[in-house]
Design an enzyme around this catalytic site. Structure first.
Site, mmCIF file in Angstrom:
data_model
loop_
_atom_site.group_PDB
_atom_site.id
_atom_site.type_symbol
_atom_site.label_atom_id
_atom_site.label_comp_id
_atom_site.label_asym_id
_atom_site.label_seq_id
_atom_site.Cartn_x
_atom_site.Cartn_y
_atom_site.Cartn_z
ATOM 1 N N HIS A 148 21.555 -10.669 17.154
ATOM 2 C CA HIS A 148 21.192 -9.600 16.224
ATOM 3 C C HIS A 148 20.179 -8.637 16.835
ATOM 4 O O HIS A 148 20.248 -7.434 16.598
ATOM 5 C CB HIS A 148 20.622 -10.200 14.935
ATOM 6 C CG HIS A 148 20.269 -9.178 13.902
ATOM 7 N ND1 HIS A 148 21.218 -8.595 13.088
ATOM 8 C CD2 HIS A 148 19.078 -8.629 13.551
ATOM 9 C CE1 HIS A 148 20.621 -7.737 12.281
ATOM 10 N NE2 HIS A 148 19.329 -7.738 12.539
ATOM 11 N N HIS A 162 23.006 -6.400 6.721
ATOM 12 C CA HIS A 162 22.280 -7.575 6.222
ATOM 13 C C HIS A 162 23.314 -8.519 5.629
ATOM 14 O O HIS A 162 23.194 -8.976 4.490
ATOM 15 C CB HIS A 162 21.230 -7.165 5.191
ATOM 16 C CG HIS A 162 19.862 -7.670 5.516
ATOM 17 N ND1 HIS A 162 19.067 -8.333 4.628
ATOM 18 C CD2 HIS A 162 19.137 -7.610 6.677
ATOM 19 C CE1 HIS A 162 17.913 -8.648 5.188
ATOM 20 N NE2 HIS A 162 17.933 -8.221 6.437
#
Length: 758
Positions: free
Chosen positions: A56, A107
Site C-alpha cells: 500500500h 480504503h
C-alpha cells in the site's frame, strides 16, 4: 521485549529472532534491511520498514509500470502542472491565479472489515492529502463498488460505508458532488471504497512535503496518537482476503470529523501566516511515513524525540506509536523564529502541537525514546528505496474464450419488447436511482455547488467574484476491464472526460485509483500492465497529464480477483459555472439532438449484464479523437450559450440517456431515431442499447440555437442528428416504445429502497 531495543542493543544482538514475517515482510526484504543498516534492525526500525515497504505504501509491485506516467508531458491545456506524481496530490493551474489540487485514493479492505470507520477515515485521509498542499478542500466524491445487491453481506457493508462517508463529509461541511455506485458479484468479498477530494489555492499558497533547513523544528499537531489503526491500511491493504475474510485484522482507524474540521481551518491560518516551511499529513503508516518522507524529500536528516508524542494510550510501545494510523494529525517543519507564532495559532484553534525534534544535515533519520536511540536509518531507504518487483505477467488463458462469447448469442429484443426492456434496465441495480444513498450526503453545503449527482459531473465554483469553477467526474466499467484491460482503462478515461466536457468544462488532468487483484498472480499483473499502458497512451493522445493517484492490490478472495477496475477521475475548468449545462429535459418544445456515431456494441454493457447475466465479447471501440472533438464542441457550445441541456450516452445506451433526461424534470419527448439508424447502419434495438463512446444527447431552445449547434458540430467534426422535440408526460420513440414518465420513475426509484431503506 522486556528491555528497550536500542540501536546499540541491536548491534550487540545480531542473531536475535525478529517477527519480520508477522509484520508482512518477506525473507529477502528482511535481509535487505539488515544489509542497508549493517546490522539487524531494532524493533522500532523493523516496524517502520514493515509499514513503509508494504504494498500500500511502497508501490513495490507497480512502480516499474507507473514510471511511464512520468513520461507524459506535465502540462495541461492551460499550462504547467504545479505539482504532480510524488506529491501528496497533484496541483494544476486553472487560470486567474487559482490552482486546483485533486486526488483519489482507496480504503477498500478497511471498509470491508469495519464499514463505517473504514469509509469515514478514507474521506478524512484524502482530505488531509489536499490540505497538505496548502489548499482548502471544497468537495469530495466517492466511487463505490459492492457485491450482488441481494447478498446479505452487501446489506452489512453498503449502509455502513454510506453512513461513514456521509457522517464524516457532512460534519466537515464538504459537499459530496459525485461518484458511482456499482454492484457486481466480483466485489462480494472485496468492496471498493475510493475517495476523491478537490481543493483550491492561490498559486503562491502551494506547500510541499519536505524537511529542509538544518535547525528547523519538526512539529506534530492535531489529535493525540492512539492504538487505533496500528498497522491499519498499510498492512490490511497489502494482503489478499481468504475465504473467511482477512487473516490480519489490525485496528481500523477511528475518525473524528469535527477535529479534522478544526485542523483544516488551523492549517489554512498557518499557511496565511507564512509559518510553515514544509508539511505532511499522517495517513497510511502514520509517523513512520511522515518522518521518513519529510526527511528524504528535504535535506535528508531529522532527529525526533518519540517520547514527546502526545498519546491517548500511555501503554503504547515505541513501535506501536510509529505504526499507529490515528487520524486528524499533521506534521510541519517550522523555522525556529516562527515556532512561537505557529504555537499561538494552534492554541487559538485549540489544536495540540508539540515540537518533536529538528531537521539536521546528517542524512540520517534518528528517533529517540527517553534519550535512547531506537531508530537510525537513511530516510530514503524507508520512504523511497524499498523493494521494487518486476513481477511475472501472463495473459489469462481464459480470455480468448471469454472474448469469443459475444452478446450476439443473446436474443435481441424485438421492437415490441423495448418498452419493457427500458423499464427493466431503469430498475436494474447499476442503473436504478441512487438517491437513497446520495440523499445522505450534503451536496450543496458552502453554497458553491452548481451541479452534483445525478449530474454527469460535479460542478463547483471556486471564485465567487468571477464564477470560475471546476467540473470533476470519476468512472470505470470493470466488465470492460475484464474483457480487455487496455481498452477498459481507456474507456474509463473517455467516459470521465466526456462527463466533464458535457458541462462545458475543458478537461485538464487525470487522477486514478487502480483497483486490482493480487500482484503475485501473473494474470493480474498482466491486466495491471495493460491498464496502465492503456491509460498512458490515452492521456498522451488527449494531451492531459496524470497528476497522481493510488494503486490498490490484493482485492481478491482466495484465488478469485475482482474485475480490473481502474477508476479514473478527470478534472476540467469552466470560466463561469453559471454557464454550465446540466442533464435533463427542462421545458416543452425544445429540439433534441444526438451527437456522435452509434455502432453495434453491446458486449459488456448493462443490457447483457443486467438482463442476461452475460459477460463476454469485446468492449466498445475506443475513439479518443472523437472524444476530444466532442469535448471541444461542448466547450464552444456552452460558451456560446446555445445548449439548454446535455447528457452523455454511456451505461445502458441511448435508451437510458433519454429516460434519465425525461425523469430529471418530469418532461417527456417525442422522438424518431430513423436519422441515427439510417446514417450509422444500425437497427432500432441497437440504436437504443449500444454503449458506443463519444456520444451525448443535447437540447436547444430554438431554430437559431439549432443552427449554431449544427455549425459548431460541423466545425469540430462531430456527427449530429435531430431526433425530436421535448414535451408531455410520455417518452415516445417511434416504432419502439411509449412510456409514461411516472411509470419510469416508479421502476427507477424502487430498487435501492426495497433493499436498504429498512
Amino acid at each position: 521485549m522486556s528491555t528497550l531495543d536500542t540501536v546499540a542493543h541491536a548491534g550487540q544482538t545480531p542473531d536475535l529472532d525478529q517477527p519480520w514475517a508477522d509484520l508482512g515482510l518477506k525473507e529477502d526484504e528482511y535481509a535487505r534491511i539488515r544489509e542497508i543498516l549493517g546490522r539487524r534492525p531494532t524493533i522500532a526500525e523493523l516496524a517502520m520498514y514493515s509499514v513503509m515497504w508494504s504494498e500500500h505504501c511502497s508501490y513495490k509491485s507497480s512502480k516499474v509500470h507507473l514510471r511511464r506516467f512520468g513520461d507524459l508531458p506535465q502540462t495541461t491545456p492551460l499550462g504547467e502542472t504545479l505539482a504532480g506524481i510524488g506529491e501528496n496530490a497533484g496541483v494544476i493551474d486553472v487560470g486567474q491565479g487559482w490552482a486546483v489540487t485533486f486526488k483519489v485514493e482507496s480504503h477498500n479492505h478497511p471498509s470491508y472489515v469495519e464499514p463505517y470507520q473504514g469509509a469515514a477515515t478514507g474521506v478524512g485521509g484524502i482530505v488531509r492529502d489536499i490540505m497538505a498542499m496548502g489548499a482548502r478542500p471544497v468537495a469530495v466524491m466517492d466511487p463505490l463498488r459492492f457485491g450482488a445487491i441481494d447478498h446479505p453481506d452487501t446489506a452489512r457493508v453498503l449502509p455502513g460505508v454510506v453512513k461513514g462517508i456521509g457522517g464524516y463529509g457532512n460534519s466537515l461541511g464538504l459537499p459530496n458532488v459525485g461518484g458511482e455506485i456499482v454492484f457486481d458479484e466480483c466485489y462480494q468479498g472485496n468492496p471498493l471504497v475510493n475517495a476523491l477530494c478537490v481543493g483550491t489555492l492561490r498559486h503562491e499558497d502551494l506547500h510541499l512535503a519536505k524537511a529542509s533547513g538544518a535547525g528547523n523544528k519538526v512539529v506534530l499537531f492535531g489529535a493525540k496518537t492512539g492504538g487505533d489503526g496500528i498497522g491499519g491500511v498499510s498492512v490490511l491493504a497489502s494482503e489478499t482476503f481468504d475465504e473467511g475474510g482477512p487473516t490480519k485484522r489490525p485496528a481500523v482507524q477511528v475518525g473524528d470529523p469535527f477535529a479534522e474540521k478544526v485542523l483544516i481551518e488551523c492549517c489554512l491560518e498557518l499557511y496565511r501566516a507564512g509559518v510553515v516551511e514544509g508539511i505532511q499529513d499522517l495517513g497510511g503508516a502514520g509517523l513512520s511515513c511522515a518522518t521518513s518522507e519529510l526527511a528524504s524529500a528535504g535535506d535528508g536528516g531529522m532527529i525526533v524525540e518519540l517520547d514527546r508524542v502526545p498519546l491517548r494510550d500511555s501503554t503504547l510501545l515505541p513501535a506501536e506509536i510509529l505504526m499507529s494510523e490515528s487520524q486528524e494529525r499533521m506534521m510541519a517543519v517550522v523555522a525556529p523564529d516562527q515556532v512561537d507564532a505557529f504555537m499561538a495559532i494552534t492554541d487559538r484553534w485549540d489544536v495540540e502541537a508539540t515540537v518533536l525534534g529538528e531537521v539536521t544535515g546528517t542524512g540520517r533519520l534518528v528517533i529517540t525514546w527517553h534519550g535512547e536511540t531506537i531508530v537510525d536509518v537513511p530516510p530514503r531507504s524507508v520512504a523511497h528505496d524499498g523493494p521494487v518487483y518486476d513481477r511475472p505477467m501472463a495473459r489469462p488463458q481464459w480470455l480468448d474464450a471469454v472474448q469469443a462469447d459475444t452478446s450476439a448469442s443473446l436474443p435481441r429484443p424485438g421492437t415490441d419488447e423495448l418498452g419493457q426492456v427500458v423499464l427493466d434496465l431503469l430498475a436494474s441495480p447499476n442503473l436504478c436511482d441512487k438517491s437513497w444513498v446520495t440523499d445522505q450526503y450534503d451536496r450543496y453545503v458552502l453554497g458553491n455547488t452548481r451541479q452534483a449527482m445525478p449530474a454527469d459531473a460535479g460542478l463547483v465554483r471556486i471564485d465567487e467574484r468571477t464564477g470560475l469553477g471546476v467540473a470533476v467526474s470519476t468512472d470505470c466499467n470493470g466488465r470492460f476491464g475484464r474483457l480487455d484491460p487496455y481498452a477498459g482503462a481507456q474507456l474509463a478515461l473517455s467516459e470521465s472526460y466526456r462527463n466533464v466536457a458535457t458541462t462545458g468544462a475543458l478537461p485538464l488532468a487525470v487522477t486514478d485509483c487502480l483497483n486490482f487483484g493480487s500482484p503475485e498472480d501473473p494474470e493480474v499483473m498482466w491486466q495491471f500492465e495493460r491498464a496502465v499502458a492503456g491509460l498512458f497512451d490515452a492521456c498522451l493522445e488527449l494531451g492531459i497529464p496524470v497528476t497522481g493517484g493510488n494503486v490498490s492490490f490484493y482485492n481478491q478472495t482466495g484465488d478469485v480477483a475482482i474485475h480490473p477496475t481502474p477508476v479514473v477521475g478527470v478534472l476540467g475548468v469552466i470560466e463561469d459555472v453559471a454557464k454550465g449545462v446540466g442533464a435533463g429535459f427542462a421545458h416543452d418544445g425544445q429540439v433534441v439532438l444526438v451527437l456522435g456515431r452509434t455502432r453495434d456494441e453491446l458486449d459488456g454493457g448493462e443490457w447483457a449484464h443486467a438482463l442476461h447475466g452475460h459477460l463476454g465479447g469485446v468492449p466498445p471501440q475506443v475513439d479518443l479523437a472523437a472524444e476530444k472533438a466532442l469535448a471541444d464542441f461542448f466547450v464552444a457550445a456552452v460558451r456560446a450559450g446555445v445548449l439548454t441541456s446535455s447528457h452523455d450516452v454511456s451505461d445502458g445506451g441511448l435508451a437510458i440517456t433519454l429516460a434519465e433526461s425525461a425523469l430529471r424534470h418530469g418532461v417527456g419527448a417525442s422522438l424518431d431515431l430513423t436519422p441515427v439508424c439510417e446514417r450509422d447502419g444500425v437497427d432500432l434495438t441497437t440504436a437504443l442499447l449500444s454503449e458506443s463512446v463519444a456520444r451525448a444527447v443535447v437540447t436547444v431552445a430554438d431554430e437559431q440555437s439549432l443552427a449554431t449547434v449544427v455549425n459548431l458540430a460541423a466545425e469540430h467534426g462531430v456527427p449530429v442528428a435531430r431526433i425530436g422535440t421535448t414535451g408531455g408526460s410520455t417518452l415516445k420513440v417511434k416504432g419502439a416504445l411509449e412510456l409514461e414518465v411516472d411509470a419510469m420513475r416508479l421502476a427507477h426509484t424502487a430498487t435501492m429502497r426495497s433493499y436498504f431503506a429498512s
